[in-house]
Design a protein around this motif. Structure first.
Motif, mmCIF file in Angstrom:
data_model
loop_
_atom_site.group_PDB
_atom_site.id
_atom_site.type_symbol
_atom_site.label_atom_id
_atom_site.label_comp_id
_atom_site.label_asym_id
_atom_site.label_seq_id
_atom_site.Cartn_x
_atom_site.Cartn_y
_atom_site.Cartn_z
ATOM 1 N N VAL A 13 3.327 13.672 2.021
ATOM 2 C CA VAL A 13 2.366 12.587 1.908
ATOM 3 C C VAL A 13 0.950 13.107 2.122
ATOM 4 O O VAL A 13 0.653 13.717 3.132
ATOM 5 C CB VAL A 13 2.682 11.499 2.956
ATOM 6 C CG1 VAL A 13 1.596 10.451 2.959
ATOM 7 C CG2 VAL A 13 4.029 10.896 2.643
ATOM 8 N N PRO A 14 0.085 12.865 1.134
ATOM 9 C CA PRO A 14 -1.277 13.368 1.290
ATOM 10 C C PRO A 14 -2.039 12.568 2.334
ATOM 11 O O PRO A 14 -1.786 11.391 2.537
ATOM 12 C CB PRO A 14 -1.890 13.168 -0.089
ATOM 13 C CG PRO A 14 -1.077 12.094 -0.721
ATOM 14 C CD PRO A 14 0.283 12.151 -0.120
ATOM 15 N N PRO A 16 -4.889 10.384 3.560
ATOM 16 C CA PRO A 16 -5.841 9.554 2.836
ATOM 17 C C PRO A 16 -7.277 9.993 3.105
ATOM 18 O O PRO A 16 -7.670 10.153 4.249
ATOM 19 C CB PRO A 16 -5.606 8.152 3.412
ATOM 20 C CG PRO A 16 -4.370 8.248 4.210
ATOM 21 C CD PRO A 16 -4.172 9.668 4.575
ATOM 22 N N TYR A 20 -9.430 9.156 -2.111
ATOM 23 C CA TYR A 20 -8.079 8.680 -2.256
ATOM 24 C C TYR A 20 -8.032 7.161 -2.123
ATOM 25 O O TYR A 20 -7.207 6.488 -2.724
ATOM 26 C CB TYR A 20 -7.266 9.364 -1.161
ATOM 27 C CG TYR A 20 -5.800 9.067 -1.152
ATOM 28 C CD1 TYR A 20 -4.952 9.707 -2.041
ATOM 29 C CD2 TYR A 20 -5.273 8.170 -0.231
ATOM 30 C CE1 TYR A 20 -3.603 9.445 -2.007
ATOM 31 C CE2 TYR A 20 -3.926 7.915 -0.201
ATOM 32 C CZ TYR A 20 -3.098 8.557 -1.090
ATOM 33 O OH TYR A 20 -1.767 8.299 -1.056
ATOM 34 N N THR B 13 -4.046 1.054 -0.562
ATOM 35 C CA THR B 13 -4.548 0.916 0.804
ATOM 36 C C THR B 13 -5.398 -0.337 0.897
ATOM 37 O O THR B 13 -6.069 -0.719 -0.051
ATOM 38 C CB THR B 13 -5.415 2.132 1.189
ATOM 39 O OG1 THR B 13 -6.390 2.345 0.170
ATOM 40 C CG2 THR B 13 -4.579 3.385 1.353
ATOM 41 N N ILE B 18 -2.280 1.498 5.075
ATOM 42 C CA ILE B 18 -1.564 1.939 3.869
ATOM 43 C C ILE B 18 -0.437 0.964 3.587
ATOM 44 O O ILE B 18 0.503 0.835 4.362
ATOM 45 C CB ILE B 18 -0.991 3.357 4.067
ATOM 46 C CG1 ILE B 18 -2.124 4.315 4.417
ATOM 47 C CG2 ILE B 18 -0.290 3.812 2.794
ATOM 48 C CD1 ILE B 18 -1.645 5.701 4.786
ATOM 49 N N GLU B 21 2.859 3.809 -0.513
ATOM 50 C CA GLU B 21 2.586 5.234 -0.514
ATOM 51 C C GLU B 21 3.445 5.923 -1.558
ATOM 52 O O GLU B 21 4.663 5.950 -1.461
ATOM 53 C CB GLU B 21 2.915 5.769 0.881
ATOM 54 C CG GLU B 21 2.092 6.942 1.257
ATOM 55 C CD GLU B 21 2.238 7.233 2.744
ATOM 56 O OE1 GLU B 21 1.910 6.349 3.556
ATOM 57 O OE2 GLU B 21 2.701 8.318 3.068
ATOM 58 N N ASN B 22 2.829 6.452 -2.570
ATOM 59 C CA ASN B 22 3.485 7.252 -3.606
ATOM 60 C C ASN B 22 4.812 6.668 -4.080
ATOM 61 O O ASN B 22 5.848 7.322 -3.998
ATOM 62 C CB ASN B 22 3.744 8.671 -3.083
ATOM 63 C CG ASN B 22 2.463 9.320 -2.593
ATOM 64 O OD1 ASN B 22 2.015 9.024 -1.494
ATOM 65 N ND2 ASN B 22 1.869 10.141 -3.415
ATOM 66 N N ASN B 57 -4.622 2.280 -5.836
ATOM 67 C CA ASN B 57 -5.573 3.370 -5.644
ATOM 68 C C ASN B 57 -5.594 4.296 -6.852
ATOM 69 O O ASN B 57 -4.625 4.366 -7.622
ATOM 70 C CB ASN B 57 -5.192 4.175 -4.406
ATOM 71 C CG ASN B 57 -5.431 3.388 -3.139
ATOM 72 O OD1 ASN B 57 -5.403 2.164 -3.154
ATOM 73 N ND2 ASN B 57 -5.679 4.079 -2.051
ATOM 74 N N VAL B 58 -6.672 5.014 -6.973
ATOM 75 C CA VAL B 58 -6.795 5.988 -8.051
ATOM 76 C C VAL B 58 -5.661 7.001 -7.926
ATOM 77 O O VAL B 58 -5.326 7.424 -6.826
ATOM 78 C CB VAL B 58 -8.168 6.695 -7.954
ATOM 79 C CG1 VAL B 58 -8.212 7.914 -8.861
ATOM 80 C CG2 VAL B 58 -9.268 5.723 -8.315
ATOM 81 N N ARG B 213 7.036 2.857 1.929
ATOM 82 C CA ARG B 213 7.635 3.923 1.110
ATOM 83 C C ARG B 213 8.931 3.489 0.468
ATOM 84 O O ARG B 213 9.610 2.595 0.945
ATOM 85 C CB ARG B 213 7.998 5.111 1.985
ATOM 86 C CG ARG B 213 6.823 5.716 2.598
ATOM 87 C CD ARG B 213 7.376 6.590 3.642
ATOM 88 N NE ARG B 213 6.281 7.133 4.378
ATOM 89 C CZ ARG B 213 6.250 8.391 4.737
ATOM 90 N NH1 ARG B 213 7.243 9.179 4.408
ATOM 91 N NH2 ARG B 213 5.234 8.816 5.412
#
Ligand SMILES: Nc1ncnc2c1ncn2[C@@H]1O[C@H](COP(=O)(O)OP(=O)(O)OP(=O)(O)O)[C@@H](O)[C@H]1O
Ligand SMILES: [Mg+2]
Lengths: 601, 335
Positions: A13-14, A16, A20, B13, B18, B21-22, B57-58, B213
């Motif tokens: 997980v990057p 933030p 971002y 976010t 958050i 997430e992904n 988000n971008v 997630r």
């Protein structure tokens, strides 16, 4: 068939970062452009109607004879004993008004919600009656009751003495603080009553049952359950009464005598001495307590919102004859008080020469040979009030809709909301004064770049339109809250659902939002109409000979000593408002019933 | 199978918080996908992002039939949506609600009427077409909302907890009805729910989410039989968590057998508690050989058919042999 599992490893997980956090921007179609343009337009309108005039007012307060002098005017103000005295006067009058008004309104509201007295709806209507009258009328009524030749002051013109042999004449020294306080109490009573009635009505009855099982006495219950559960309402009611009387102009103008308050000071500085800088300085001083009370009230209301849960139980009134009799007498006394005010004004308007010739006449209703220009101001008032009601309702409701229901431009909408609520803290006098400066200015010097632009709004100066705009801004917040409350009751998914079906927002606005909010919309219209009929403070600076309003002519006539025609004009305004209200109630009964049927689930 | 929607690397976010997430998964054509997870895990947010009502988000990407729609407004995405509140227009009749979207398309009046009638007959509510939403039961409102969403023949359907406002009986009935409708119309559907039973019974594919997630994705059977993480195992059904030689294991109560004699992978245990559950008993066993497996909650839950309990005469304090079949023991990778 089965997709490869895509469970993410935690270490991937990057973190933030700001980049971002950036959001993807949606492409904007025609309809979305229109929507966003409207949101921007609302903000621009509020900036022109509120921010720029206030900035202009501030500039004037910071200069003298066209020169920038910093805080010199404020320093001068606080060094002039007579001016400081009026600040002290204003504060004490408003504090006393606030306390009396809240106490009287509390027991009145208590009687109507917690006892079994008869005539409840009659008492309720009477409590709202003062809302239909300009504040000058309360002053005029008091003059006829307690003035030098008043009914009470002269002991019913010596009649009591003749009959009973006792001198029952009482002189309360009307002109001055006493007259102002009585007028302001009458003026603020309905507002305090309304707030307290709501506060008392939502108290959770389970608390009383709990106190009963603990064997609490009546007095103890009052201080441990009743007072704490409505304390926010009490504070709120006090603030409202305080601000209203702190900034009121009408009553002190009529019964203030030589007792100066801030509102009359502003008027004297601007209209009497043509000292605009000092007028603005006092204007800004007038805003400060209102602003503090406004912020405090906002903070308190935020706290209060969670105290009544859906599980709460309504109050069940127990039987108690003695209590009912006491409260009935109390309500009756107040109602008789209110009615005798109107009665006095009505009598004054209809008798030939008070107190020498009590024969009936309609002469005062013609407004001939008085300082008031006949009936023209009355028709002007009707015209302005109608335009304000229609235009104001449309503008404020659309503004509230965009702020409440849009999913675009959150920050812009938040700023707009703040500006929409701000007028609650702006006294009418300040709005009027700021408007003189802003709309009267031929050109603006843009700061920093040194470019001069012609004021495109100057042509509005001296027209009915500027009065309408001032009224809309003056009453903006209350109506915005009405609109927002109604909009919040509507499902927040109407808009997304429509968007998913590719239906432009304005179609759903027209075919669902407006019909569902019709009662609130009509309520806004009537509020704007009634208040535009009675208001004096904002418009006193903005009228010209051609745009004089009824309320202004009342002030002019009392100034000139034509009290009887002033009373007549007050009565006409009150009657107009009552008739409009009654017609409205009858005409909208069906609409309200239908909307109610839609709303139940 | 053909992909309809591809959700790629979606992150969202709210300020510092958050919410997603992904998130990565695909939805195939005609598939019924359930987004399942506890309250606040981000299901609704994800659904709203798919709808275009919330900007991700971008770096996030959403493809519809291979075309990037990440920055398209909702009106360009061609979907139908039903919210938990149904959001039926209260001042319009059931008929008018369904016709609402069609009218805007400038279709001929006759065609609108036909399509509204078709939609009404699909949900078997022709007889209440002239009623206002307030005059309808919760279940009827729900179906009208569904019909309204379907009337425009969208390319996919989004449902946010469509059944949670209904009482249990109606919920069960509508569950089947929605699934049947989806199969008849062959419409790709994504449904948000926090009810595991709903997801297990309705979905072709379940996407389990937790704490912003994606935890696991698969058919209901896969998820049930082979939970990938302790969270999934615990969230769906009941599970025993064990430790064995440093690894973490999980097994469901009904996968443990009571056997007559010691076999491979069996443990000796004493019955410490019994709950009658109708068709079966749930036994709570304390292992006598503490070295082999360590049970996280001390007692091992085992479901045994009532007939077997009677036959074997099992009661409190009985000593039994419990078999933990290897093929049902799930090992977790990262714990
Ligand atoms: N507009 C918003 N601003 C800030 N936080 C938000 C916003 N919308 C959602 N959140 C937060 O994001 C998280 C996920 O919300 P979401 O509504 O997606 O949950 P959910 O999985 O649908 O839960 P539930 O089952 O309760 O509906 C929550 O913690 C919520 O508080
Ligand atoms: Mg949700």
């Amino acid at each position: 068939m089965i997709e490869p599992e895509q469970v993410l490893n935690q270490s991937e997980v990057p973190v933030p970062s700001n980049v971002y956090n950036k959001k993807i921007r949606q492409k904007t179609g025609k309809v979305e452009w229109l929507h966003k343009a409207l949101i921007v337009l609302v903000l621009i309108g509020l900036i022109i109607g509120i921010v720029l005039p206030l900035v202009e007012l501030l500039f004037v307060a910071l200069e003298k004879d066209g020169e920038f002098v910093g805080l010199a005017n404020f320093i001068h103000y606080f060094q002039t004993p007579s001016l400081v005295q009026s600040m002290y006067n204003t504060l004490s009058v408003s504090l006393i008004t606030g306390v009396i008004s809240v106490v009287l309104a509390f027991f009145y509201a208590y009687a109507l919600t917690r006892t079994n007295i008869r005539w409840k709806s009659f008492f309720k209507y009477i409590a709202f009656l003062p809302l239909f009258a300009p504040t000058m009328m309360h002053g005029i009524a008091l003059i006829y009751l307690f003035g030098n030749k008043g009914v009470i002051t002269t002991g019913f013109f010596g009649f009591f003495e003749k009959v009973t042999g006792l001198n029952l004449a009482v002189d309360i020294n009307l002109y001055g603080p006493i007259g102002i306080i009585i007028s302001e109490v009458i003026y603020t009573f309905p507002q305090a009553f309304l707030i307290l009635m709501v506060a008392i009505a939502v108290t959770d009855y389970r608390l009383y049952e709990a106190a009963d099982t603990l064997g609490a006495s009546k007095l103890k219950k009052f201080f441990t359950v009743t007072v704490p559960s409505i304390k926010y309402g009490l504070v709120s009611a006090f603030f409202v009464a305080f601000i209203l009387s702190f900034t009121d102009f009408g009553a002190p103008k009529v019964v203030g005598g030589h007792y100066n308050v801030l509102a009359t000071d502003i008027y004297k500085q601007v209209v009497g001495q043509q000292n605009l800088s000092m007028g603005s300085t006092v204007g800004i001083i007038l805003i400060i307590p209102a602003l503090i009370a406004f912020i405090a009230d906002r903070l308190i209301q935020r706290k209060q919102s969670s105290s009544f849960s859906s599980k709460s139980v309504g109050y069940q009134i127990k039987k108690n004859n003695l209590r009912d009799r006491l409260y009935f007498v109390y309500c009756l006394v107040i109602s008789v008080g209110v009615l005798s005010l109107i009665g006095a004004v009505l009598a004054a308007a209809l008798v030939k020469v008070w107190p020498y010739d009590f024969s009936l006449t309609f002469e005062h209703l013609t407004f001939k040979n008085v300082a008031g220009n006949g009936l023209q101001p009355y028709f002007n008032s009707i015209f302005v009030s109608l335009i304000t009601a229609v235009l104001g309702t449309i503008v404020i409701f659309i503004g509230a809709y965009l702020i409440e229901k849009s999913r675009f431009m959150k920050l812009t909408r938040q700023v707009s909301y703040f500006l929409s609520i701000l007028p609650l803290a702006l006294p009418g006098l300040v709005i009027g004064l700021a408007y003189i400066f802003f709309f009267n200015k031929p050109e603006f010097q843009l700061p920093f770049i040194g470019i001069t632009v012609v004021n495109p709004f100057q042509s509005l100066y001296g027209t009915f339109m500027i009065i309408v705009i001032a009224n809309i801004i003056h009453f903006y917040s209350v109506n915005l809250i009405t609109a927002t409350t109604a909009l919040k009751k509507l499902d927040k998914e109407f808009e997304p659902v429509s968007e998913s079906m590719n239906i432009p927002f304005y179609k759903t606005f027209a075919s669902v939002t407006v019909p569902m909010s019709l009662p609130a919309i009509l309520e806004m219209g009537i509020y704007l109409f009634v208040n535009s009929m009675t208001t004096i403070s904002a418009v006193i600076f903005l009228y010209t000979a051609d745009t004089k309003l009824a309320s202004i002519s009342i002030v002019n006539m009392t100034d000139a000593g034509d009290t009887a025609p002033a009373a007549a004009m007050s009565i006409i305004i009150v009657l107009t408002n009552i008739i409009v209200r009654v017609v409205y109630e009858l005409a909208t009964k069906k609409i309200r019933k239908r909307t109610q049927a839609w709303q139940q689930r | 199978m053909e992909k309809l929607l591809e959700i790629q690397n979606v992150t969202k976010t709210f300020g510092k918080f958050i919410a997603l997430e992904n998130i990565d998964f695909n939805v195939n054509k005609k598939e019924f996908v359930c987004l399942l997870g506890p309250s606040g895990c981000g299901k609704t947010t994800l659904l709203r992002i798919i709808a275009g009502l919330e900007d991700p988000n971008v770096g996030s990407k959403i493809l519809l039939e291979g075309k990037d729609i990440t920055d398209s407004p909702p009106s360009k995405r061609n979907f139908g949506i039903v919210f938990q509140s149904y959001a039926l227009f209260p001042n319009l009749t059931a008929y008018q609600n369904i016709a609402y979207g069609l009218k805007n398309k400038k279709l001929p009046k006759k065609e609108i009427d036909e399509r509204v009638r078709d939609a009404l007959s699909l949900i078997h509510l022709e007889h209440i077409k002239d009623r206002y939403p307030a005059q309808l039961s919760g279940g009827q409102q729900q179906r009208i909302a569904l019909a309204r969403a379907l009337a425009l023949s969208p390319s996919f359907l989004l449902l946010d907890e469509p059944l949670s406002a209904l009482d249990a009986k109606v919920r069960l009935k509508l569950r089947m009805e929605i699934r049947k409708l989806q199969e008849t119309l062959k419409i790709t559907t994504i449904m948000v729910t926090h009810d595991q039973e709903e997801a297990l019974t309705m979905a072709d594919k379940i996407v389990i989410m937790n704490n912003a997630r994606l935890e696991q994705m698969g058919t209901p059977q896969e998820i049930y039989e082979f939970p990938k993480t302790p969270f999934v195992a615990d969230f769906i059904g009941t599970v025993n968590t064990l430790a064995h030689e440093g690894t973490s294991l999980a097994i469901r109560p009904e996968h443990i057998y009571i056997v007559n004699e010691e076999v491979e992978n069996s443990v000796k245990a004493v019955v410490k508690g019994m709950e009658f559950r109708g068709a079966f008993y749930r036994l709570f066993l304390q292992m006598l050989d503490k070295n082999k497996y360590q049970v996280a909650d001390e007692l091992l839950a085992v479901d045994v058919p009532a007939s077997l309990v009677r036959k074997m005469n099992i009661e409190k304090e009985s000593i039994v042999q419990a078999e933990l079949p290897q093929n049902h023991l799930v090992t977790y990778e990262h714990v």
